[in-house]
Design a protein around this motif. Structure first.
Motif, PDB file in Angstrom:
ATOM      1  N   CYS A 458      33.864  31.498  25.933  1.00  0.00           N
ATOM      2  CA  CYS A 458      34.158  30.368  25.043  1.00  0.00           C
ATOM      3  C   CYS A 458      32.888  29.676  24.576  1.00  0.00           C
ATOM      4  CB  CYS A 458      35.111  29.387  25.735  1.00  0.00           C
ATOM      5  SG  CYS A 458      34.385  28.472  27.094  1.00  0.00           S
ATOM      6  N   ALA A 459      33.062  28.903  23.522  1.00  0.00           N
ATOM      7  CA  ALA A 459      31.971  28.150  22.907  1.00  0.00           C
ATOM      8  C   ALA A 459      31.767  26.828  23.656  1.00  0.00           C
ATOM      9  CB  ALA A 459      32.339  27.891  21.451  1.00  0.00           C
ATOM     10  N   PRO A 460      30.734  26.069  23.313  1.00  0.00           N
ATOM     11  CA  PRO A 460      30.502  24.799  24.015  1.00  0.00           C
ATOM     12  C   PRO A 460      31.652  23.793  23.904  1.00  0.00           C
ATOM     13  CG  PRO A 460      28.505  25.482  22.886  1.00  0.00           C
ATOM     14  CD  PRO A 460      29.586  26.434  22.448  1.00  0.00           C
ATOM     15  N   ASN A 461      32.569  23.993  22.939  1.00  0.00           N
ATOM     16  CA  ASN A 461      33.748  23.115  22.869  1.00  0.00           C
ATOM     17  C   ASN A 461      34.924  23.684  23.666  1.00  0.00           C
ATOM     18  OD1 ASN A 461      34.448  25.267  21.289  1.00  0.00           O
ATOM     19  ND2 ASN A 461      35.169  24.081  19.531  1.00  0.00           N
ATOM     20  N   SER A 462      34.706  24.760  24.434  1.00  0.00           N
ATOM     21  CA  SER A 462      35.718  25.435  25.275  1.00  0.00           C
ATOM     22  C   SER A 462      36.689  26.306  24.487  1.00  0.00           C
ATOM     23  CB  SER A 462      36.523  24.443  26.137  1.00  0.00           C
ATOM     24  OG  SER A 462      35.699  23.772  27.043  1.00  0.00           O
ATOM     25  N   GLY A 496      35.391  17.286  26.952  1.00  0.00           N
ATOM     26  CA  GLY A 496      34.766  17.733  25.697  1.00  0.00           C
ATOM     27  C   GLY A 496      35.728  18.546  24.851  1.00  0.00           C
ATOM     28  N   GLY A 497      36.460  19.461  25.476  1.00  0.00           N
ATOM     29  CA  GLY A 497      37.412  20.298  24.737  1.00  0.00           C
ATOM     30  C   GLY A 497      38.545  19.472  24.160  1.00  0.00           C
ATOM     31  N   ALA A 498      39.052  18.532  24.949  1.00  0.00           N
ATOM     32  CA  ALA A 498      40.180  17.704  24.495  1.00  0.00           C
ATOM     33  C   ALA A 498      39.766  16.831  23.317  1.00  0.00           C
ATOM     34  CB  ALA A 498      40.685  16.843  25.656  1.00  0.00           C
ATOM     35  N   ARG A 499      38.545  16.306  23.377  1.00  0.00           N
ATOM     36  CA  ARG A 499      38.064  15.496  22.241  1.00  0.00           C
ATOM     37  C   ARG A 499      37.989  16.362  20.981  1.00  0.00           C
ATOM     38  NH1 ARG A 499      32.800  12.642  24.913  1.00  0.00           N
ATOM     39  NH2 ARG A 499      33.859  10.972  26.032  1.00  0.00           N
ATOM     40  N   ASP A 500      37.582  17.597  21.165  1.00  0.00           N
ATOM     41  CA  ASP A 500      37.477  18.501  20.018  1.00  0.00           C
ATOM     42  C   ASP A 500      38.857  18.717  19.385  1.00  0.00           C
ATOM     43  OD1 ASP A 500      35.452  20.280  18.716  1.00  0.00           O
ATOM     44  OD2 ASP A 500      37.004  21.774  19.171  1.00  0.00           O
ATOM     45  N   ALA A 502      41.443  16.686  19.650  1.00  0.00           N
ATOM     46  CA  ALA A 502      41.877  15.414  19.050  1.00  0.00           C
ATOM     47  C   ALA A 502      41.258  15.241  17.666  1.00  0.00           C
ATOM     48  CB  ALA A 502      41.502  14.245  19.959  1.00  0.00           C
ATOM     49  N   ALA A 503      39.987  15.590  17.544  1.00  0.00           N
ATOM     50  CA  ALA A 503      39.316  15.457  16.235  1.00  0.00           C
ATOM     51  C   ALA A 503      39.922  16.418  15.225  1.00  0.00           C
ATOM     52  CB  ALA A 503      37.819  15.722  16.405  1.00  0.00           C
ATOM     53  N   ARG A 504      40.245  17.618  15.664  1.00  0.00           N
ATOM     54  CA  ARG A 504      40.836  18.591  14.724  1.00  0.00           C
ATOM     55  C   ARG A 504      42.256  18.190  14.328  1.00  0.00           C
ATOM     56  NH1 ARG A 504      39.294  24.446  17.086  1.00  0.00           N
ATOM     57  NH2 ARG A 504      40.495  25.152  15.284  1.00  0.00           N
ATOM     58  N   LEU A 505      42.994  17.616  15.272  1.00  0.00           N
ATOM     59  CA  LEU A 505      44.347  17.133  14.931  1.00  0.00           C
ATOM     60  C   LEU A 505      44.260  16.028  13.882  1.00  0.00           C
ATOM     61  CD1 LEU A 505      45.937  17.010  18.492  1.00  0.00           C
ATOM     62  CD2 LEU A 505      46.813  18.354  16.562  1.00  0.00           C
ATOM     63  N   ALA A 506      43.251  15.158  14.034  1.00  0.00           N
ATOM     64  CA  ALA A 506      43.099  14.067  13.066  1.00  0.00           C
ATOM     65  C   ALA A 506      42.691  14.604  11.700  1.00  0.00           C
ATOM     66  CB  ALA A 506      42.063  13.073  13.581  1.00  0.00           C
ATOM     67  N   ALA A 507      41.870  15.669  11.728  1.00  0.00           N
ATOM     68  CA  ALA A 507      41.370  16.221  10.458  1.00  0.00           C
ATOM     69  C   ALA A 507      42.403  17.090   9.758  1.00  0.00           C
ATOM     70  CB  ALA A 507      40.095  17.028  10.725  1.00  0.00           C
ATOM     71  N   GLU A 508      43.333  17.681  10.567  1.00  0.00           N
ATOM     72  CA  GLU A 508      44.325  18.590   9.973  1.00  0.00           C
ATOM     73  C   GLU A 508      45.723  18.110  10.342  1.00  0.00           C
ATOM     74  OE1 GLU A 508      43.571  22.304  11.996  1.00  0.00           O
ATOM     75  OE2 GLU A 508      41.433  21.933  11.953  1.00  0.00           O
ATOM     76  N   PRO A 509      46.137  16.923   9.862  1.00  0.00           N
ATOM     77  CA  PRO A 509      47.460  16.452  10.276  1.00  0.00           C
ATOM     78  C   PRO A 509      48.562  17.389   9.790  1.00  0.00           C
ATOM     79  CG  PRO A 509      46.531  15.012   8.590  1.00  0.00           C
ATOM     80  CD  PRO A 509      45.504  16.039   8.887  1.00  0.00           C
ATOM     81  N   GLU A 510      49.517  17.576  10.654  1.00  0.00           N
ATOM     82  CA  GLU A 510      50.631  18.472  10.299  1.00  0.00           C
ATOM     83  C   GLU A 510      51.745  18.134  11.279  1.00  0.00           C
ATOM     84  OE1 GLU A 510      51.726  23.081  10.999  1.00  0.00           O
ATOM     85  OE2 GLU A 510      49.669  22.660  10.466  1.00  0.00           O
ATOM     86  N   ASP A 511      52.941  17.884  10.782  1.00  0.00           N
ATOM     87  CA  ASP A 511      53.991  17.422  11.675  1.00  0.00           C
ATOM     88  C   ASP A 511      54.747  18.601  12.273  1.00  0.00           C
ATOM     89  OD1 ASP A 511      55.639  15.866  13.083  1.00  0.00           O
ATOM     90  OD2 ASP A 511      56.895  15.246  11.388  1.00  0.00           O
ATOM     91  N   THR A 512      54.491  18.866  13.550  1.00  0.00           N
ATOM     92  CA  THR A 512      55.242  19.937  14.209  1.00  0.00           C
ATOM     93  C   THR A 512      56.068  19.396  15.362  1.00  0.00           C
ATOM     94  OG1 THR A 512      53.338  20.379  15.567  1.00  0.00           O
ATOM     95  CG2 THR A 512      53.661  21.803  13.665  1.00  0.00           C
TER      96      THR A 512
END
Ligand code: FAD
Length: 525
Positions: A458-462, A496-500, A502-512
């Protein structure tokens, strides 16, 4: 009754140990609108879920919780309360050993390789020592490691000075300090072991488990679900992206598909690579660079200490550990690549003495853990044609100690003897090397790396190289040969992974979100 699983969530987390719980907590804090589900193979033991079993007041209930964590072949206990050890492997309550495949001909193997299967994982049974890595233990390519470790301390509820008032703690640390400190930098001198423990209002100690990591923030999050007895059999990957999981409900045997935008596998160092393998995610480094900390133990009776009046001992009932001598830490340094912890035997996971009746706190156990000489060939192999007790690809361990490992063990032996001489009188003649695997600190099998060069998973963001949205968590992510207890570090990496995510969820909102109608059922797990 058949329970309902959601058709889709934003984040599916596999495993409810401290690292899976850390993902749930950070997501509950930073992405409270996201639907998050934790799937855990084992049963729920406590209310709140994930509590440390040492906090269970009733001894019968505590033993029952330990047995329930021991998978499909729980240990049997002798009438005297001991665990028979027919294979001479180290057996710890609350854990189950790999039944076979732990050693190949001509190799050292990991005979004591163990796991826990319960809500809270091994974090319901651990000793809660939370030291920080130093020198070569640290992950050099993570510039924010210290801040992540601070966050991990917050999540685990770490106290850096848990037993400062223990009657013999000063004596132990002063003697160790005189012996070891002169050659050490200030920040790596002998000190109290940081522990994930807090004192309750009634004065008793409460050990942190996943319950503390989840915290009220997660428990009160209406978008959070925890499913016990729910084994993830496969991560679904489509077009290079994780899209969900196949879950077996271990109550009714049925299998369900749960779609997810992100999948986090936090299923320990054996079962995380196993699940990736079963899912067809097989990067070259998967299962490799397996490392366990070669471990040595010894015991001494503290010299020249006065017996404390009985009334001052064990005042808090039988769930609290006696805490007279505290837990002391001789930190790893590169020049002495091992980590030492000295604690009274009541708090040690390894019983050494059967008949001795010491003054409480005057018998201390010494445990020295070594950093392993990493080898690509130390690995878990998985079998496509045979399955384990849980129907997953059967693991086979390849593991050898190198000449350098034997040299490190020799040096650790000299160090533990120095510590023992400084502290008191030996109990037993020789420090004992435990069988490989006994440290319970298995690392490297889905290791993190700075670049995708086939030596990491895995990468540094897990996030797993080449599989978007698939994250891994646990000690298995740690790429360095850490000698200290690794959970604080693996929880830091999970932050670190969870923050990553969270940031992606904020950047790509999608209602599932599709969890509402299942919430009541899930809450009863
Ligand atoms: P775990 O806690 O192992 O949790 C993994 C979970 O995943 C398990 O509950 C498992 O059932 C679940 N799972 C596995 N496969 C699946 C699947 N396919 N589907 C769903 N769920 C799955 N560490 C320290 O740092 N300090 C210590 O002092 C210390 N002392 C210890 C003492 C003892 C007696 C023990 C047993 C452990 C100790 N450890 C210590 C180790 C520590 O407990 C682990 O490092 C920590 O629990 C790892 O957290 P984790 O979340 O990665 O994995």
């Amino acid at each position: 009754m058949t329970r309902s699983f959601p058709n889709a969530v934003d984040v599916a987390i596999v495993g409810s140990g401290p690292t899976g719980a850390a993902y749930a907590r950070i997501l509950s804090e930073q992405a409270p609108q996201a639907a998050v589900a934790v799937f855990e193979s084992g049963p729920v033991l406590t209310d709140p879920p994930g509590m440390h079993v040492k906090n269970i007041a009733d001894p019968v209930a505590r033993v029952a919780a330990q047995r329930s964590s021991e998978g499909l072949r729980p240990h049997t206990q002798s009438p005297e309360g001991h665990y028979p050890d027919p294979s001479r492997r180290v057996v710890r309550p609350g854990t189950h050993l790999l039944p076979d495949g732990y050693r190949q001909p001509g190799e050292d193997g990991l005979p004591a390789l163990a796991m826990s299967t319960n809500v809270g994982g091994m974090g319901a049974h651990w000793t809660a020592a939370c030291p920080r890595p130093g020198g070569a233990e640290r992950i050099a390519f993570l510039p924010d490691l210290d801040e992540l470790l601070d966050e991990a301390e917050r999540l685990l509820g770490v106290d850096r000075h848990p037993f400062d008032d223990a009657p013999y703690a000063d004596v132990v640390r002063a003697r160790l300090g005189t012996e070891f400190d002169p050659s050490r930098p200030e920040e790596r001198r002998v000190r109290p072991m940081p522990l994930a423990v807090r004192r309750r209002a009634d004065g008793a100690l409460a050990w942190s488990g996943s319950d503390v990591v989840f915290g009220d923030t997660t428990r009160n999050n209406p978008n959070f679900l925890l499913f016990a007895d729910a084994q993830v059999r496969r991560v679904l990957v489509e077009d290079g992206r994780a899209v969900g999981v196949i879950v077996r409900d271990r109550i009714d045997g049925g299998e369900r598909e749960v779609r997810a935008r992100f999948v986090v596998v936090a299923a320990d160092a054996l079962r995380t690579p196993q699940l990736l393998y079963a899912s067809g995610v097989r990067p070259p480094a998967l299962g490799r660079y397996l490392n366990d900390q070669p471990q040595m133990i010894f015991a001494v009776r503290l010299r020249d200490v006065s017996r404390q009046p009985e009334a001052e001992h064990s005042p808090r009932g039988d769930t609290a550990i006696a805490e007279e001598s505290g837990v002391s830490w001789v930190p790893y340094i590169d020049e002495e690549p091992f980590h030492g912890q000295v604690m009274q035997l009541d708090a040690s996971p390894i019983p050494l003495l059967d008949e001795d009746e010491p003054a409480p706190g005057t018998i201390v156990g010494l445990g020295w853990f070594c950093g392993k000489d990493l080898q690509e060939s130390d690995r878990i192999e998985f079998d496509d044609s045979a399955t384990d007790d849980y129907g997953m690809p059967k693991p086979r361990i390849h593991y050898t100690l190198t000449p350098r490992d034997h040299e490190t063990l020799g040096r650790a032996r000299a160090a533990i003897l120095r510590a023992a001489r400084a502290l008191g009188d030996f109990i037993g003649d020789e420090p004992m090397v435990l069988s490989p695997g006994a440290s319970l600190h298995y690392q490297g099998t889905t290791r993190m790396g700075p670049v995708d060069d086939d030596t990491s998973v895995c990468a540094p963001n897990s996030e797993v190289w080449g599989v978007s949205g698939l994250y891994v968590a646990g000690n298995n992510v740690i790429p360095t040969p850490i000698a200290c207890n690794p959970t604080l570090t693996s929880v830091a990496l999970a932050v670190g992974g969870a923050r990553d995510i969270a940031a992606r969820l904020a950047a790509e909102p999608e209602d599932t979100k599709d969890t509402k109608d299942t919430k009541d059922t899930a809450a009863s797990t």
